[in-house]
Write a protein that holds these residues in place. Structure first.
Motif, PDB file in Angstrom:
ATOM      1  N   GLY A  30    -100.599  26.478 -44.829  1.00  0.00           N
ATOM      2  CA  GLY A  30    -101.190  27.295 -43.779  1.00  0.00           C
ATOM      3  C   GLY A  30    -102.531  27.824 -44.254  1.00  0.00           C
ATOM      4  N   ASN A  50    -101.459  25.615 -39.431  1.00  0.00           N
ATOM      5  CA  ASN A  50    -100.492  25.149 -40.429  1.00  0.00           C
ATOM      6  C   ASN A  50    -100.157  23.695 -40.180  1.00  0.00           C
ATOM      7  N   PHE A 162     -98.458  29.767 -42.333  1.00  0.00           N
ATOM      8  CA  PHE A 162     -99.529  30.428 -41.582  1.00  0.00           C
ATOM      9  C   PHE A 162     -99.379  31.943 -41.549  1.00  0.00           C
TER      10      PHE A 162
END
Length: 253
Positions: A30, A50, A162
């Motif tokens: 991410g 991501n 992420f």
């Protein structure tokens, strides 16, 4: 004339099958960029993102229990060498990469993949800039600091690539608005400078408060961060600085 190229530090976070490549592989990356604005302040830039990655091996249950990425989730994903370079070396060209406890990410992100990028470790920089934090994990810093603008739901779930990169980006933004890129990189090159003793009879004390014999014992500790911090305190005392908690004036200096 074309507009000046945007200065970007890209924050990354990896989810993996374990902590020791090549035995372990990446199963998700991410990222979230932090950019220098025309007003001279650093802010989050872009949406981030991501990508799931096929690690080329089974994901152990003990690791799956942390990030909840299953073998079937990555079975049809791309390989790490196909994913890594475009994410780690983006255009506009980034001036550094950043991660929380960046030494972990650096194991998987070789200089070949990063085009020899400099790294900022937000964990090491937090030790320097925010020594009063009760802990220095990404999530404790998140709730202790409560960074302006952080969307709570966007930063969840924890331990996914992420959301973790997004949270780290807010720490990095505020660090960059307190110290220069060069300073953060310099701090990141050395072991961590710990604000408090981690264990033993002096656990929790400021390093300035512990006795000479106790300090001497830490100089040969197995942990490089402990050794580095003990040596820094020993050097401070050799320069004639007093033993004891720092005064408000000393902290300003």
């Amino acid at each position: 004339m074309p507009p000046p190229q945007l200065q970007i530090v890209r924050v990354i976070d990896l989810e993996t099958t374990g902590s020791a490549p090549p035995a372990h592989g990446v199963c998700e990356i991410g990222w979230q960029d932090v950019a220098l604005g025309t007003n001279g302040r650093w802010e989050l830039h872009g949406e981030g993102g991501n990508i799931l990655v096929n690690p080329g091996r089974r994901i152990p249950p003990v690791t799956m229990a942390i990030h909840h990425i299953r073998d079937e989730d990555v079975a049809d994903a791309r390989w790490w060498h196909d994913v890594a370079r475009p994410v780690l070396d983006p255009y506009p060209r980034r001036i550094a990469l950043a991660a929380h406890r960046a030494e972990f990410e650096q194991q998987f992100c070789s200089p070949t993949l990063t085009h020899g990028a400099e790294w900022i470790c937000t964990w090491k920089c937090a030790l320097r800039l925010w020594p009063d934090s009760p802990s220095f994990s990404n999530q404790v810093l998140r709730y202790w600091r409560d960074p302006a603008g952080l969307d709570h739901e966007r930063g969840l779930p924890a331990h996914r690539a992420f959301p973790d990169a997004y949270v780290t980006a807010f720490h990095l933004r505020d660090m960059l608005n307190e110290a220069s890129v060069a300073q953060l990189i310099d701090w990141s090159r050395t072991p961590g400078l710990l604000p408090r003793v981690r264990y033993g009879p002096d656990r929790g004390k400021d390093w300035r408060e512990i006795g000479h014999e106790s300090l001497m014992g830490f100089l040969t500790d197995r942990d490089p961060d402990v050794r580095f911090t003990a040596q820094a305190e020993m050097d401070r005392r050799r320069d004639g600085s007093p033993v004891g908690r720092a005064t408000a004036q000393e902290l300003l200096l």
